[in-house]
Scaffold this motif. Structure first.
Motif, PDB file in Angstrom:
ATOM      1  N   CYS A  67       0.817  -1.212   0.000  1.00 18.54           N
ATOM      2  CA  CYS A  67       0.000   0.000   0.000  1.00 18.54           C
ATOM      3  C   CYS A  67       0.847   1.257   0.000  1.00 18.54           C
ATOM      4  O   CYS A  67       2.031   1.236   0.326  1.00 18.54           O
ATOM      5  N   LYS A  68       0.198   2.360  -0.332  1.00 15.45           N
ATOM      6  CA  LYS A  68       0.796   3.680  -0.111  1.00 15.45           C
ATOM      7  C   LYS A  68       0.496   4.047   1.338  1.00 15.45           C
ATOM      8  O   LYS A  68      -0.599   3.770   1.840  1.00 15.45           O
ATOM      9  N   ILE A  69       1.473   4.680   1.984  1.00 21.15           N
ATOM     10  CA  ILE A  69       1.269   5.080   3.377  1.00 21.15           C
ATOM     11  C   ILE A  69       0.965   6.578   3.414  1.00 21.15           C
ATOM     12  O   ILE A  69       1.654   7.371   2.769  1.00 21.15           O
ATOM     13  N   ASN A  70      -0.098   6.929   4.134  1.00 21.43           N
ATOM     14  CA  ASN A  70      -0.426   8.337   4.325  1.00 21.43           C
ATOM     15  C   ASN A  70       0.465   8.903   5.404  1.00 21.43           C
ATOM     16  O   ASN A  70       0.437   8.411   6.533  1.00 21.43           O
ATOM     17  N   SER A  71       1.241   9.932   5.091  1.00 22.39           N
ATOM     18  CA  SER A  71       2.089  10.444   6.171  1.00 22.39           C
ATOM     19  C   SER A  71       1.297  11.291   7.153  1.00 22.39           C
ATOM     20  O   SER A  71       1.739  11.512   8.274  1.00 22.39           O
ATOM     21  N   LEU A  72       0.114  11.729   6.763  1.00 23.56           N
ATOM     22  CA  LEU A  72      -0.733  12.456   7.717  1.00 23.56           C
ATOM     23  C   LEU A  72      -1.509  11.435   8.560  1.00 23.56           C
ATOM     24  O   LEU A  72      -2.274  10.633   8.027  1.00 23.56           O
ATOM     25  N   VAL A  73      -1.255  11.448   9.852  1.00 17.62           N
ATOM     26  CA  VAL A  73      -1.979  10.533  10.733  1.00 17.62           C
ATOM     27  C   VAL A  73      -3.131  11.298  11.391  1.00 17.62           C
ATOM     28  O   VAL A  73      -2.917  12.226  12.160  1.00 17.62           O
ATOM     29  N   LYS A  74      -4.336  10.897  11.020  1.00 20.82           N
ATOM     30  CA  LYS A  74      -5.512  11.631  11.497  1.00 20.82           C
ATOM     31  C   LYS A  74      -6.585  10.637  11.932  1.00 20.82           C
ATOM     32  O   LYS A  74      -6.788   9.604  11.279  1.00 20.82           O
ATOM     33  N   PHE A  75      -7.222  10.935  13.049  1.00 20.08           N
ATOM     34  CA  PHE A  75      -8.301  10.073  13.542  1.00 20.08           C
ATOM     35  C   PHE A  75      -9.647  10.791  13.472  1.00 20.08           C
ATOM     36  O   PHE A  75      -9.703  12.021  13.500  1.00 20.08           O
ATOM     37  N   ASP A  76     -10.710   9.990  13.373  1.00 17.67           N
ATOM     38  CA  ASP A  76     -12.055  10.549  13.297  1.00 17.67           C
ATOM     39  C   ASP A  76     -12.976   9.803  14.257  1.00 17.67           C
ATOM     40  O   ASP A  76     -12.697   8.664  14.619  1.00 17.67           O
ATOM     41  N   ARG A  77     -14.057  10.461  14.606  1.00 15.71           N
ATOM     42  CA  ARG A  77     -15.069   9.799  15.447  1.00 15.71           C
ATOM     43  C   ARG A  77     -16.161   9.218  14.571  1.00 15.71           C
ATOM     44  O   ARG A  77     -16.720   9.906  13.719  1.00 15.71           O
ATOM     45  N   THR A 114      -4.621   1.734  -1.310  1.00  9.14           N
ATOM     46  CA  THR A 114      -4.247   1.380  -2.674  1.00  9.14           C
ATOM     47  C   THR A 114      -3.068   0.398  -2.737  1.00  9.14           C
ATOM     48  O   THR A 114      -1.962   0.743  -3.156  1.00  9.14           O
ATOM     49  N   GLY A 115      -3.335  -0.803  -2.316  1.00  7.73           N
ATOM     50  CA  GLY A 115      -2.313  -1.841  -2.379  1.00  7.73           C
ATOM     51  C   GLY A 115      -2.862  -3.089  -3.052  1.00  7.73           C
ATOM     52  O   GLY A 115      -3.894  -3.033  -3.728  1.00  7.73           O
ATOM     53  N   TYR A 116      -2.176  -4.184  -2.871  1.00 10.00           N
ATOM     54  CA  TYR A 116      -2.656  -5.451  -3.441  1.00 10.00           C
ATOM     55  C   TYR A 116      -2.004  -6.619  -2.709  1.00 10.00           C
ATOM     56  O   TYR A 116      -0.997  -6.453  -2.014  1.00 10.00           O
TER      57      TYR A 116
END
Ligand code: ADP
Ligand code: MG
Ligand code: ZN
Length: 486
Positions: A69-79, A103-105
């Motif tokens: 996968c592509k790694i998101n460098s922005l680490v964000k959490f949601d409720r 987006t991986g496989y």
């Protein structure tokens, strides 16, 4: 009848095997007294602040990388907001628009081909508690020990085309996750859970059909059976011109059917919004790189290497690589004794038989499970060498292995203690051969009249009389000589 195509996408929840929970320091140990592993943070009391467990982030990145996968460098959490008694805050902290990985496989061997199945995303979230419905007191109880246990949810693309493919995807995914050592991947303990989404469409159609989401799947076999049932149900509806509705259905294991549970919520029903108590932050490229260097060799790479380096068959290698510890053990053994095929046979035959036999009760850490003393590469190859050089017979070798695993002694100790060394000395075997010949005069006549294959029977009798200790080759020679030269 029209031709239909099956479309399946899977959502897998993996419970990470970290020592502590995702946003607090409570222990994640399984099977403790109800509500003994909670604190104001995981109970969601007002005024408390969650803090992200670094290990969870690391494991999630590992999982993302292993799934290409592509790694998101922005680490964000949601409720994710919903009310349920096992969710004390009435929201779950999850990741919505910036999942840690996307987006991986995964390459999956299925039938005769290898399919590249898409991974949509993998995100971090917290687990909910557990409701216990107790008929004895006509009440439901709640245990919050599991609340806040770290999960990574892995969502696949709708790329699978049959229940068997879904099954193969799951086994492959589980194997890759076991190699990463991020979760014990035990469905029985609930550390791996799977929801299956399935729809059908007419052959040639490119638009997706209306899907049903299947829950309560407690084994990979259940996933496959539930999907098979559901595909048949949907085709029947389509054939009779009825509409398939989007819904969540429960698998009933005892009846082997799916039952409608509820019409499926949409994302907007959850009113996702950014978690205000966890400030978004960036992971450094350097940190992601560092995690990448900790990734172990993947099972598929290991498979290729084993076939190439050790000249083993695909079947042999498949069995060895099914378990990371077993395959590592195999390589340690080859370092001790450079006979890969012999070692492989002893591992996938007698050793795995012992390990799999019920009373040994081993699940994950297969080489050092309960009721079993793990062999070392040295003790295991010592045993094989003793069989190869004729110190003990193959048969005795297997029973020595059983004793080794039961009692943790070396093969030399067991052979000495039980006086098991193979007897090859003609003087010592003379009496046995004489007795067997005397007791089987009919067979002896057959051999004399040319049926040499009957010698095998007499060898078997001699082995029995010596509890497998006689050298069968030697015995065979002696019997032949005695009967035919007399
Ligand atoms: P939801 O929001 O209902 O959970 P998602 O779009 O997040 O739906 O998809 C969840 C899972 O369902 C994914 O694994 C996806 O591949 C699969 N999926 C989506 N649409 C279909 C469909 N029409 N048929 C089969 N699987 C589907
Ligand atoms: Mg979903
Ligand atoms: Zn806590």
């Amino acid at each position: 009848m029209k031709q239909y195509e099956t479309v399946i996408g899977l959502e897998v929840h993996l419970q990470l095997s970290t020592q502590t929970k995702i946003f607090c320091g409570c222990s994640t140990e399984f099977g403790k007294d109800p509500n003994s592993q909670t604190c104001p943070i995981c109970l969601g009391l007002p005024g408390t602040l969650p803090v992200l467990n670094k290990k969870v982030l690391e494991s999630a990145i590992k999982i993302g990388l292993a799934l290409n996968c592509k790694i998101n460098s922005l680490v964000k959490f949601d409720r994710k907001n919903y009310y349920y008694p096992d969710l004390p805050k009435a929201y779950q902290i999850s990741q919505y628009d910036f999942p840690i990985a996307h987006t991986g496989y995964l390459n999956v061997k299925t039938g005769d081909e290898t399919k590249k199945l898409g991974i949509t995303r993998a995100h971090m979230e917290e687990d909910a508690g557990k409701l216990i419905h107790d008929p004895a007191i006509k009440s439901s109880l709640v245990d919050y020990n599991r609340t806040g246990t770290p999960l990574v949810e892995i969502v696949s693309e709708p790329d699978m085309r049959s229940p068997q493919e879904a099954y193969d995807y799951l086994t492959t995914l589980k194997l890759h996750m076991q190699y990463l050592d991020v979760s014990d991947c035990d469905m029985e303990k609930g550390s791996l859970r799977c929801d299956a989404n399935v729809s059908i469409r007419e052959e040639g159609q490119t638009k997706l059909g209306t899907k049903a989401e299947l829950k309560n799947l407690n084994s990979f076999k259940a996933v496959k059976s539930a999907l098979e049932f559901e595909v048949a149900r949907q085709i029947k509806l389509a054939e009779s011109g009825e509409r398939i509705v989007q819904e969540t259905r429960l698998w009933d294991e005892s009846k082997q059917i799916t039952i409608s549970m509820r019409s499926k919520e949409e994302a907007h029903d959850y009113r996702y919004f950014p978690e205000p108590d966890l400030v978004p932050f960036m992971v450094e490229k350097e940190d992601i790189k560092n995690v990448r260097t900790t990734l172990p060799e993947s099972p598929s790479k290991k498979q290729d290497r084993f076939i190439k380096n050790y000249k083993l068959s695909t079947y042999d290698v498949d069995v060895l690589v099914q378990d990371r510890k077993i395959s590592d053990f195999f390589e340690e053994c080859v370092k001790e004794y450079n006979q890969p095929k012999k070692i492989c046979n002893w591992i996938i035959g007698p050793l795995l038989q012992e390990i799999n036999s019920n009373e040994k009760g081993i699940s994950n850490d297969r080489l050092s499970g309960i009721n079993l003393v793990a062999p070392t590469a040295k003790t295991f190859t010592d045993l094989i060498i003793k069989v190869e050089d004729g110190t003990i017979s193959n048969l005795v070798g297997k029973s020595v292995l059983t004793s080794m695993l039961d009692r943790g002694k070396t093969s030399a100790e067991i052979i000495k203690e039980q006086n098991l060394a193979q007897v090859s000395d003609e003087g010592a075997l003379e009496e046995i051969v004489a007795t067997v010949i005397a007791e089987n005069s009919k067979i002896v006549e057959q051999i004399k009249s040319g049926k040499e294959s009957a010698i095998g029977f007499l060898v078997g009798q001699s082995m029995k009389k010596t509890q497998g200790k006689a050298n069968p080759k030697k015995i065979g020679e002696m019997i032949k000589r005695r009967i035919l030269n007399d």
